[in-house]
Design an enzyme around this catalytic site. Structure first.
Site, PDB file in Angstrom:
ATOM      1  N   CYS A 114       0.719  -9.465 -11.678  1.00 14.08           N
ATOM      2  CA  CYS A 114       0.310  -9.842 -13.028  1.00 14.08           C
ATOM      3  C   CYS A 114      -1.203 -10.023 -13.084  1.00 14.08           C
ATOM      4  O   CYS A 114      -1.700 -11.003 -13.636  1.00 14.08           O
ATOM      5  CB  CYS A 114       1.054 -11.071 -13.507  1.00 14.08           C
ATOM      6  N   GLY A 115      -1.915  -9.116 -12.469  1.00 14.18           N
ATOM      7  CA  GLY A 115      -3.364  -9.117 -12.575  1.00 14.18           C
ATOM      8  C   GLY A 115      -3.979 -10.358 -11.958  1.00 14.18           C
ATOM      9  O   GLY A 115      -3.532 -10.857 -10.936  1.00 14.18           O
TER      10      GLY A 115
END
Lengths: 303, 136
Positions: free
Chosen positions: A91-92
């Protein structure tokens, strides 16, 4: 020059990666919407709780002490940081930014000579932080909010913090989480929970009209049933749960937002990569055909 | 209208009710109290029980709450409930099953804290049952 076969396999593998990332993006988008709705639904309660506590605390101010949750222990030696992250990756920068913030804060406090304890909510924060702060981590709560995040999850976390507080394990507690701003932007927020700090100004939540507080509203002299002390003793732990619930919800929405963005980028990158590889593949194929033709022609000329 | 009170019932998960009503009856810890417009400012804790919303002399809504806090002033009555659900949504069999489970858990509980938590849950479940029996 890579062989045709190896190029073909690479193209296929990137294609299936793209399928996965785009599916994950869809899932995250759907979950994001739900998480956002949930976060919005929880706002009125937290706001009113804050307002009520504010007026209670104001009416108690000036009086001595008050409950320990409000007044603090009188020292500022041991800090508890609750780091809210996710259980899953991909998720980055979502978990990375939480971890970075917590690490910096912990280092600063340690330099000042304070003791720092970290409670990780979510597996990822622990995984990252244990590299250099392992002995500061006092516990991890993971698999929270599965299948769906509810208030009782927050209560469980709050119970644990309260137990630690009553046992005198820390003096100041704050929670670090990603506040949801939009799907592409999350803000790392540091909120003090214990001792309770009345909010300076409650900014109206997005999409909601600013609350009109009638003049004199907060100054009204309330009757208490039973008395202030008891209500406060009941309200403060509950407020802790509410604040944690809010942090969890915001973090949850942020996680899905961050994942959606990250997966969107990944899908786009995979697309670019496929285009490049396909071009390469076609060129190579053409080169081989040309080479074969030249061989045939030059062979025929030689005859 | 001047003779109405803004009633709000909020639980952590959602805003259940927010409208102007004639009167609400809230189960306070020290007894039920009715709130009409122009009520004196009051903050009270709420025990598990039923909140009744009165309109035009009739009860229009009955909502079960499992404890919370109520804030009352001249124009507004706000109830912050931990758990709140309309009485009609309570399923007798489910609650009875839950109560049985809780009793089992209580017998198996080891620490004092666990017992306290379970005891509190039992009180809530029992008052839920009571809430249904007053309706039927």
């Amino acid at each position: 020059m890579p062989s045709l076969k190896s190029l073909r396999t690479r193209i296929n593998s990137v294609k299936s990666t793209r399928k996965i990332t785009s599916a994950m993006k869809m899932v995250a988008a759907a979950k994001l919407r739900r998480a956002q709705e949930q976060a919005q639904a929880a706002r009125p309660y937290a706001e009113r709780m804050e307002r009520m506590l504010g007026s209670l605390a104001a009416s108690l101010a000036g009086g001595e002490g008050g409950p320990a949750l409000l007044a603090g222990t009188g020292k500022e030696q041991t800090y508890l940081i609750v780091a809210v992250s996710s259980d899953r990756g991909l998720c980055g920068g979502f978990n990375g930014s939480i971890a970075r913030f917590v690490r910096n804060k912990a280092r600063k406090l340690i330099v000042e000579g304070k003791t720092v304890k970290i409670l990780c909510v979510g597996r990822k924060a622990r995984d990252i932080l244990k590299r250099d702060l392992e002995k500061n981590i006092v516990g991890t709560i993971d698999e929270i909010g599965r299948p769906q995040l509810g208030f009782h999850h927050a209560e469980k976390v709050a119970q644990r913090i309260l137990h630690m507080y009553e046992a005198g394990e820390f003096d100041v507690c704050s929670v670090v989480y990603n506040r949801f701003k939009s799907a592409i932007s999350q803000i790392v927020t540091d909120q003090q929970l214990i001792p309770f700090a009345p909010p300076v100004a409650v900014e109206p939540a997005r999409g909601e009209a600013p609350k009109l507080v009638a003049p004199g509203d907060s100054q009204a002299i309330y009757e208490y049933e039973p008395d202030e002390g008891e209500i406060l003793a009941d309200l403060l732990p509950r407020n802790l749960s509410v604040q944690i619930y809010r942090a969890l919800l915001e973090s949850n929405a942020s996680e899905h937002g961050a994942r959606m963005t990250a997966m969107d980028n990944a899908t786009r990158n995979a697309g670019d990569m496929i285009n490049r590889l396909t071009l390469n593949y076609n060129r190579t194929r053409q080169a081989i055909i040309t080479k074969e033709l030249i061989e045939i022609i030059s062979g025929a000329e030689a005859v | 209208m001047a003779d109405k009170v803004e009633f709000e019932l909020v639980s952590p998960e959602r805003l259940l009710l927010s409208r102007a009503v004639e009167m609400v009856v809230v189960p306070g810890v020290e007894g039920d109290f009715g709130v009409l417009a122009g009520h004196a400012p009051l903050i009270s804790t709420v025990r598990p029980g039923i909140i009744e919303v009165h309109e035009d002399g009739k009860i229009t809504d009955r909502i079960f709450v499992a404890g919370g806090v109520a804030e009352v002033n001249a124009e507004r009555c706000t109830v912050l409930a931990e758990v709140a659900m309309p009485v009609g949504e309570i399923d007798r069999h489910k609650v009875e099953a839950e109560l049985k489970d809780l009793a089992d858990d209580l017998a198996a509980a080891k620490t004092e804290d666990d017992r306290d938590v379970l005891q509190a849950k039992i009180v809530i479940a029992e008052s839920k049952l009571q809430a249904i029996s007053t309706v039927h």
